[in-house]
Design a protein around this motif. Structure first.
Motif, PDB file in Angstrom:
ATOM      1  N   ALA A   1       0.807  -1.220   0.000  1.00  0.00           N
ATOM      2  CA  ALA A   1       0.000   0.000   0.000  1.00  0.00           C
ATOM      3  C   ALA A   1       0.846   1.278   0.000  1.00  0.00           C
ATOM      4  N   PRO A   2       1.914   1.353   0.843  1.00  0.00           N
ATOM      5  CA  PRO A   2       2.737   2.566   0.784  1.00  0.00           C
ATOM      6  C   PRO A   2       3.352   2.761  -0.597  1.00  0.00           C
ATOM      7  N   GLY A   3       3.688   1.654  -1.248  1.00  0.00           N
ATOM      8  CA  GLY A   3       4.252   1.738  -2.594  1.00  0.00           C
ATOM      9  C   GLY A   3       3.265   2.306  -3.585  1.00  0.00           C
ATOM     10  N   ILE A   4       1.994   1.935  -3.419  1.00  0.00           N
ATOM     11  CA  ILE A   4       0.970   2.477  -4.315  1.00  0.00           C
ATOM     12  C   ILE A   4       0.844   3.978  -4.094  1.00  0.00           C
ATOM     13  N   ALA A   5       0.909   4.385  -2.821  1.00  0.00           N
ATOM     14  CA  ALA A   5       0.829   5.821  -2.527  1.00  0.00           C
ATOM     15  C   ALA A   5       2.014   6.564  -3.150  1.00  0.00           C
ATOM     16  N   VAL A   6       3.219   6.014  -2.979  1.00  0.00           N
ATOM     17  CA  VAL A   6       4.408   6.677  -3.538  1.00  0.00           C
ATOM     18  C   VAL A   6       4.295   6.750  -5.059  1.00  0.00           C
ATOM     19  N   THR A   7       3.846   5.650  -5.677  1.00  0.00           N
ATOM     20  CA  THR A   7       3.694   5.627  -7.129  1.00  0.00           C
ATOM     21  C   THR A   7       2.694   6.683  -7.590  1.00  0.00           C
TER      22      THR A   7
END
Lengths: 288, 269
Positions: B189-195
C-alpha cells in the motif's frame, strides 16, 4: 530465484497495450513519415533516406548534439554528487525528515513552462532577489548577450529544478540500510568516508543508475525550460537537440522532423540499452 | 542512525540549510510578486501589495476550469497507470518469462523518449480516436512516461516483500489472483501511494503533450498560464496562479512525507 513462468505475459499485457498505443504506434508513424516529402498529409512522395542524409551531414545537427552532450555532462556532474550529498545531510530524526524532504521537493511541482519565468524574475537586475544581489556584488548577470552567463542561468535553473529528484531517490535508498551495518562499521572504527564508500554508496548504486538515466536523458532533450530564457541565443548557444526539433515541427516540416525524431529515438534506444547492460552487471555483482 | 562527531553534524546542517535557501529563492521571489499589483487597476495602484491576483483566480472562469481540468486528467492518469502497473510490476519482480528483459528495456526506452518526438503522431492518432481537447487524451498520453516509472517503483516495493509470503499463501490455497488482492496489495500500500505521488508529480507539470492536445478545450493550468502571457502580461497574476497550482502538490507532499522518508528501493530486472 524467479520462477520460469510465461503467464507473466498476461500480467504485463495491459501495460504493453497502453504503451503500444501511446508509444509504439506513434513511433511507427514517425518512422513512416521520415521517408516521405509531405506537403499536406494526403500528398506525399517517397524520398528514401534523403532527410536522414541531410540531418547527418548538417553542421547544425552536430553543433546541437555537441551542445546537448556538454549540457548533460555538466548537469550530471553537478546534480548527482550534489543530490547524494544533500541526501546524506538530511537528518535522520523523524520529524525533520518529512519537512526537509517536502521543502526540497517543491521545485518538482512548478509547471515546466513557468520555470524560466521564475528564474528570469529572480535574475532581474532591478527587481529580482538574485539579480540585485549579484549586481550589488559587482557581478551583473547578462544572460541576454553573454554565452557563459546564459549557460550558467540554464544550468542553475536545471539544478534547482531537478536535484531534488536525485535527493529523494538517494534518501529513499539510504533508509533501507539496516542499522546493524552502521554498528558493525562503528565497531571496526570506520570513519565517515569509509562508511560512505563501503556501506552507503553500494546501497545507492541501483537508484543512482536510475537517477543518472533520467537526468541524462531529460537534460539531453531539454525543451520547455531552456528556450524561453534566451530563445536559443545568444547566437544559437542554447539551441539544444529538442529545441531544433521543436522548431522544425512548428514550421510544419513533417518529413525532416520525423527523420529527426527517429534519430533521437535511436539515441534513446542506445542509452536504454547501455542502461540495461549496466543494470544486469550490477545485479550480477551484488545479488539483491 | 550513526553517532557522528558534533562538528560533522554542524557541517551537514549548514549544507542542508544552504540547499534549502537555494531551493526557496525562486519560490520566495514568485510568492512576493504574486502579492503585488503588476498592472495598474482603477482601485489598486501599480506596485501596491494586494490580494487581487488571488481573488482574480477565483473569479476567472478560464482559470477555474483550468484547475478542474488539471485535477481531472491527473486523477484519470493515476486511475489508468496504477492498476495497469501493479500486475506488470508483479510479473517483472516475481516471474521470469520469455522476453522479459527486452520488454523492460522497451518500457524504459519509452520513458526516456522525449515527448516532442511523438507529439505529431500522437495528435493525429488521438484526433482520429476523438480524444483531443479532452482531459482523457492528456491522461492517456502521460501514460507514456508515468507507466514505466510506476512499474519501476512498484517493482521495488514488491521485491521487498519476502518470497516466502507467496509460497505460504499458495500452500494455504490462495490462487495467484487471490494472493495479489488479499495479501500483496495491503503489503505494498505505501508503494501504491508513492507511485501515485510520482504520477501526479510528473503529470501535473508536463507541458508538451498538454499543449498539443488542448487547442480549444480541456486546457490545464500550464496552458492557462501560457494564455496569460501577452502584450501586457500581468506577471503578478501569473505568479499567483503558479503559487496556487503548487498548492495541491504541496498538500500531497506534506501528506506523503512519512511514506517518502520511510524509503524504497527501485526495482531491477
Amino acid at each position: 530465484m524467479k520462477s520460469r513462468d510465461n503467464t507473466g505475459w498476461i500480467f504485463v499485457l495491459p501495460a504493453a497495450l497502453v504503451l503500444g498505443l501511446v508509444g509504439l504506434i506513434p513511433l511507427m508513424t514517425v518512422v513512416n513519415y521520415s521517408f516521405f516529402e509531405i506537403f499536406i498529409l494526403d500528398a506525399r512522395f517517397w524520398v528514401g533516406l534523403e532527410w536522414y542524409a541531410d540531418i547527418i551531414t548538417s553542421g547544425r545537427f552536430w553543433a546541437s548534439f555537441g551542445r546537448s552532450t556538454l549540457f548533460s555532462m555538466l548537469i550530471l556532474t553537478v546534480q548527482i554528487p550534489l543530490g547524494i550529498a544533500i541526501a546524506l545531510c538530511i537528518p535522520q530524526r523523524k520529524t525533520w525528515v518529512g519537512i526537509s524532504l517536502a521543502v526540497v521537493a517543491l521545485p518538482l511541482l512548478v509547471p515546466w513552462n513557468m520555470i524560466p519565468s521564475l528564474w528570469l524574475a529572480l535574475m532581474n537586475p532591478d527587481s529580482g532577489i538574485l539579480g540585485r544581489m549579484l549586481g550589488g556584488l559587482g557581478w551583473p548577470v547578462d544572460w541576454k548577450l553573454s554565452i557563459p552567463h546564459t549557460w550558467a542561468v540554464v544550468i542553475a535553473m536545471d539544478v534547482w529544478h531537478w536535484t531534488s529528484l536525485v535527493v529523494i531517490l538517494c534518501y529513499s535508498a539510504l533508509t533501507t540500510i539496516p542499522q546493524s551495518h552502521y554498528q558493525a562499521a562503528a565497531i571496526d572504527g570506520a570513519g565517515p568516508w569509509q562508511v560512505f564508500r563501503h556501506i552507503q554508496l553500494p546501497q545507492l548504486y541501483h537508484v543512482l543508475l536510475m537517477a543518472v538515466l533520467l537526468r541524462f536523458m531529460d537534460s539531453f532533450m531539454i525543451y520547455t525550460e531552456a528556450f524561453p530564457i534566451n530563445a536559443g541565443g545568444p547566437d544559437g548557444a542554447t539551441m539544444f537537440l529538442a529545441v531544433d526539433l521543436g522548431e522544425e515541427i512548428k514550421a510544419f516540416n513533417y518529413g525532416p522532423s520525423a527523420a529527426r525524431s527517429v534519430i533521437y529515438f535511436l539515441i534513446v534506444l542506445m542509452v536504454a540499452y547501455s542502461f540495461s547492460k549496466a543494470q544486469s552487471k550490477l545485479s550480477d555483482r551484488q545479488p539483491a | 542512525m550513526r553517532n557522528s562527531a558534533p562538528m560533522w553534524r554542524v557541517v551537514k546542517a549548514v549544507a542542508l540549510a544552504a540547499f534549502v535557501v537555494f531551493v526557496s529563492l525562486p519560490l520566495v521571489q514568485m510568492t512576493m510578486i504574486s502579492f503585488v499589483a503588476t498592472l495598474a487597476h482603477p482601485d489598486t495602484p501599480l506596485g501596491a501589495v494586494t490580494l487581487r491576483n488571488y481573488s482574480a483566480i477565483l473569479t476567472d472562469p478560464n482559470l477555474r476550469s483550468a484547475f478542474a481540468n488539471s485535477i481531472a486528467y491527473v486523477v484519470i492518469n493515476i486511475c489508468i497507470t496504477v492498476p495497469v502497473a501493479i500486475p506488470a510490476a508483479y510479473a517483472f519482480s516475481r516471474l521470469s518469462f520469455v522476453g522479459d528483459k527486452h520488454l523492460f528495456l522497451a518500457f524504459i526506452a519509452f520513458r526516456i523518449t522525449p515527448p516532442v518526438v511523438l507529439t505529431l503522431p500522437i495528435f493525429q492518432l488521438f484526433s482520429s480516436l476523438g480524444i483531443v481537447n479532452s482531459v482523457f487524451g492528456i491522461a492517456l498520453a502521460h501514460c507514456l512516461f508515468n507507466l514505466p516509472i510506476s512499474i519501476w517503483i512498484m517493482q521495488g516495493f514488491i521485491s521487498a516483500v519476502p518470497k516466502e509470503m507467496d509460497e505460504t499463501a499458495f500452500l494455504d490455497g490462495y490462487s495467484r489472483r487471490g494472493f495479489i488482492w488479499k495479501i500483496l496489495l495491503p503489503q505494498i500500500a505505501p508503494g501504491i501511494a508513492v507511485t501515485g505521488f510520482f504520477c501526479f508529480m510528473f503529470s501535473w507539470v508536463e507541458v508538451v503533450f498538454a499543449r498539443i492536445l488542448t487547442t480549444t478545450n480541456g486546457k490545464p493550468i500550464s496552458m492557462a498560464l501560457n494564455a496569460l502571457f501577452g502584450f501586457q502580461t500581468d506577471i503578478g497574476l501569473v505568479m499567483a496562479v503558479t503559487v496556487a497550482s503548487m498548492l495541491p502538490g504541496a498538500a500531497l507532499l506534506f501528506a506523503m512525507r512519512g511514506h517518502l522518508s520511510r524509503g524504497f528501493k527501485v526495482g531491477q530486472v
